[in-house]
Design a protein around this motif. Structure first.
Motif, mmCIF file in Angstrom:
data_model
loop_
_atom_site.group_PDB
_atom_site.id
_atom_site.type_symbol
_atom_site.label_atom_id
_atom_site.label_comp_id
_atom_site.label_asym_id
_atom_site.label_seq_id
_atom_site.Cartn_x
_atom_site.Cartn_y
_atom_site.Cartn_z
ATOM 1 N N THR A 202 -5.757 -11.737 6.945
ATOM 2 C CA THR A 202 -4.385 -11.903 6.451
ATOM 3 C C THR A 202 -3.385 -11.295 7.432
ATOM 4 N N LYS A 203 -2.147 -11.811 7.387
ATOM 5 C CA LYS A 203 -1.071 -11.218 8.188
ATOM 6 C C LYS A 203 -0.437 -10.047 7.452
ATOM 7 N N SER A 204 -0.632 -10.001 6.130
ATOM 8 C CA SER A 204 0.128 -9.069 5.289
ATOM 9 C C SER A 204 -0.595 -7.733 5.132
ATOM 10 N N ARG A 205 0.106 -6.642 5.445
ATOM 11 C CA ARG A 205 -0.465 -5.313 5.304
ATOM 12 C C ARG A 205 -0.723 -4.983 3.831
ATOM 13 N N ASP A 206 0.174 -5.447 2.993
ATOM 14 C CA ASP A 206 0.055 -5.199 1.562
ATOM 15 C C ASP A 206 -1.211 -5.867 0.991
ATOM 16 N N ILE A 207 -1.415 -7.128 1.367
ATOM 17 C CA ILE A 207 -2.619 -7.842 0.907
ATOM 18 C C ILE A 207 -3.863 -7.180 1.488
ATOM 19 N N TYR A 208 -3.791 -6.790 2.741
ATOM 20 C CA TYR A 208 -4.927 -6.126 3.397
ATOM 21 C C TYR A 208 -5.349 -4.877 2.628
ATOM 22 N N LYS A 209 -4.367 -4.091 2.192
ATOM 23 C CA LYS A 209 -4.702 -2.847 1.474
ATOM 24 C C LYS A 209 -5.381 -3.161 0.140
ATOM 25 N N LYS A 210 -4.912 -4.209 -0.521
ATOM 26 C CA LYS A 210 -5.539 -4.597 -1.798
ATOM 27 C C LYS A 210 -6.966 -5.105 -1.571
ATOM 28 N N LEU A 211 -7.141 -5.932 -0.545
ATOM 29 C CA LEU A 211 -8.486 -6.449 -0.240
ATOM 30 C C LEU A 211 -9.446 -5.285 0.015
ATOM 31 N N SER A 212 -8.987 -4.291 0.776
ATOM 32 C CA SER A 212 -9.838 -3.137 1.113
ATOM 33 C C SER A 212 -10.236 -2.369 -0.143
ATOM 34 N N LEU A 213 -9.286 -2.197 -1.051
ATOM 35 C CA LEU A 213 -9.590 -1.481 -2.295
ATOM 36 C C LEU A 213 -10.642 -2.235 -3.115
ATOM 37 N N TYR A 214 -10.398 -3.532 -3.313
ATOM 38 C CA TYR A 214 -11.320 -4.314 -4.156
ATOM 39 C C TYR A 214 -12.718 -4.424 -3.545
ATOM 40 N N ARG A 215 -12.799 -4.383 -2.220
ATOM 41 C CA ARG A 215 -14.114 -4.451 -1.567
ATOM 42 C C ARG A 215 -14.974 -3.248 -1.916
ATOM 43 N N SER A 216 -14.336 -2.105 -2.137
ATOM 44 C CA SER A 216 -15.095 -0.871 -2.282
ATOM 45 C C SER A 216 -14.674 -0.096 -3.528
ATOM 46 N N HIS A 217 -15.054 -0.625 -4.716
ATOM 47 C CA HIS A 217 -14.912 0.070 -6.001
ATOM 48 C C HIS A 217 -13.474 0.312 -6.451
ATOM 49 N N ILE A 219 -11.596 2.147 -4.696
ATOM 50 C CA ILE A 219 -11.426 3.536 -4.266
ATOM 51 C C ILE A 219 -10.681 3.609 -2.943
ATOM 52 N N THR A 220 -9.744 4.563 -2.845
ATOM 53 C CA THR A 220 -9.111 4.853 -1.557
ATOM 54 C C THR A 220 -9.453 6.280 -1.121
ATOM 55 N N GLY A 221 -9.544 6.452 0.190
ATOM 56 C CA GLY A 221 -9.706 7.794 0.743
ATOM 57 C C GLY A 221 -8.469 8.182 1.537
ATOM 58 N N ILE A 222 -7.430 7.353 1.442
ATOM 59 C CA ILE A 222 -6.213 7.593 2.231
ATOM 60 C C ILE A 222 -5.210 8.384 1.393
ATOM 61 N N LYS A 223 -4.848 9.564 1.899
ATOM 62 C CA LYS A 223 -3.995 10.492 1.136
ATOM 63 C C LYS A 223 -2.697 9.846 0.645
ATOM 64 N N TRP A 235 -8.943 16.341 -4.030
ATOM 65 C CA TRP A 235 -10.234 15.795 -3.615
ATOM 66 C C TRP A 235 -10.006 14.638 -2.667
ATOM 67 N N ASN A 236 -11.102 14.143 -2.038
ATOM 68 C CA ASN A 236 -10.878 13.185 -0.957
ATOM 69 C C ASN A 236 -10.972 11.713 -1.344
ATOM 70 N N TYR A 237 -11.128 11.401 -2.628
ATOM 71 C CA TYR A 237 -11.018 9.975 -2.985
ATOM 72 C C TYR A 237 -10.492 9.793 -4.398
ATOM 73 N N GLN A 238 -9.903 8.612 -4.606
ATOM 74 C CA GLN A 238 -9.375 8.259 -5.913
ATOM 75 C C GLN A 238 -9.659 6.795 -6.198
ATOM 76 N N GLN A 239 -10.050 6.493 -7.436
ATOM 77 C CA GLN A 239 -10.161 5.082 -7.821
ATOM 78 C C GLN A 239 -8.843 4.631 -8.436
ATOM 79 N N LEU A 240 -8.257 3.578 -7.831
ATOM 80 C CA LEU A 240 -6.945 3.099 -8.267
ATOM 81 C C LEU A 240 -7.022 1.788 -9.049
ATOM 82 N N ARG A 241 -8.035 0.970 -8.745
ATOM 83 C CA ARG A 241 -8.203 -0.323 -9.418
ATOM 84 C C ARG A 241 -9.684 -0.500 -9.748
#
Ligand SMILES: *Cc1c(COP(=O)(O)O)cnc(C)c1O
Length: 388
Positions: A202-217, A219-223, A235-241
């Protein structure tokens, strides 16, 4: 001679060495290879962001989620595709519907799409997402579909599972010039392979961030992406979706990276094979695949259409007599709505007339870069025998 299949992977020692290297390293999954594969594919496709997954099916699912497909939303795709192009919408609880194909390219027909959109507008049931499929590796008419998306307000996911290495109007397929997300598959029959694997670009940073989250539970590790909690914890991770484990492993990614070194070679070889088929087969009782001037196909498949009237045989008889001679042709695809599961959803046989006609006549004949001249000679002679 052993049987010739319609498709197969091309693996050389270099590919094997790349995989063995990872097996000897510290990281089997989530190591350096996945981001390296993502970089390699996104650079090749001329797009900013890429998210590798364990299959294109997973990539299609998270692409729908990233575009906010929810229960009772509507998603449209082509009637002639692999079931995964439709199932991704059903995973999200959405409704799926099918657009008929263009009788010459077998891709989603743009004028039928427009007609269907006009009707849907009147009935207040416009799709939220349309998924054009670049069948056989030839791009759909993306510019026209993009114009329609602005008029009718839908988003676009290109299912380019067949099409990495192809071009549309001088853009590599995957550039996302006319779409929100493009999906690639690295299943062994496709253009390049990682064993199993897929990617969403994707060209979109916003879509990219969502794709990354959904790929891996989810969960984000980005503060910066974390949400402040009442406890103000660090702590070093949070589940957002609610996400999934759709990650690719480094073992698969290493194979993918190694295969990317030969992608242009693979596609050139496919074009040579196609040109020879065009020459040798065009006088038989069948149609060769039409290529639009503005397209450079990745040629995942070479689909012929048998002239059943002239041959005075059924589709199935032709299919069987070719396979009996050790040439394993295939059918891509049965219209998705004809599958029993979709019949149960209420779709009727005959729903898309051009797709039905295609389904009565189409055969994918062997096409893969490691096919030898002898093998192609054999395919040609069997087809001359059966289709004259
Ligand atoms: C192969 C394919 C898929 C699914 O790919 P996987 O990587 O096997 O999940 C989806 N759509 C189309 C059109 C395909 O050909």
């Amino acid at each position: 001679m052993t049987a010739i299949n319609y498709a197969r992977q091309d693996i050389i020692q270099e590919d094997i060495d790349a995989v063995v290297e990872v097996l000897k390293s510290d990281m089997l999954t989530q190591g350096p290879m996945v981001p390296k594969f993502e970089d390699s594919v996104s650079k090749y496709a001329g797009v900013n962001h890429a998210v590798a997954t364990n299959s294109a099916t997973s990539a299609l699912h998270i692409a729908c989620l990233a575009l906010d497909i929810k229960k009772d939303d509507v998603v449209w795709t082509s009637a002639i595709t692999f079931v995964a192009s439709a199932n991704c919408a059903l995973y999200c609880g959405a409704k799926v519907d099918f657009v008929d194909i263009d009788p010459s390219t077998y891709n989603m027909c743009t004028s039928k799409l427009e007609e269907k959109l006009e009707n849907a507008k009147k009935n207040n049931c416009l799709p939220k997402v349309v998924i054009p499929v670049h069948l056989c590796g030839q791009s759909c008419d993306m510019h026209s579909i993009f114009e329609l998306s602005k008029k009718y307000g839908f988003k676009i996911i290109e299912d380019a599972s067949h099409a990495i290495g192809g071009r549309y109007k001088d853009q590599p397929i995957g550039s996302c010039k006319y779409s929100d997300i493009t999906i690639f598959s690295f299943h062994p029959v496709k253009i390049i392979t990682s064993g199993e694997g897929g990617m969403a670009v994707t060209k979109s940073r916003d879509i990219y961030k969502k794709l990354s989250l959904y790929r891996s539970h989810g969960i984000t590790g980005i503060k910066e992406d974390m949400i402040e909690t009442p406890q103000n914890e660090t702590w070093n991770y949070q589940q957002l979706r609610l996400g999934f484990n759709y990650r690719m492993t480094d073992i698969h990614a290493a194979l993918g990276i190694s295969q990317m070194n030969r992608i242009d070679e693979f596609v050139t070889k496919r074009h040579h094979i196609a040109a020879r088929y065009d020459d040798e087969l065009s006088s038989l009782n069948m149609k060769i695949p039409l290529q639009n001037d503005f397209n450079y196909s990745a040629f995942h498949l070479y689909v012929i259409r048998a002239d059943l009237k002239k041959l005075n045989k059924t589709h199935n008889e032709i299919y069987k007599s070719i396979c009996e001679k050790s040439v394993h042709v295939n059918l891509h695809y049965i219209p998705v709505y004809r599958q029993p599961y979709f019949q149960n959803l209420g779709f009727e046989i005959g729903y898309c007339p051009e797709s039905e006609k295609y389904f009565q006549e189409a055969l994918s004949i062997p096409m893969y870069p490691s096919m030898t001249d002898d093998q192609q000679d054999k395919v040609i002679s069997v087809l001359k025998d059966v289709l004259s």
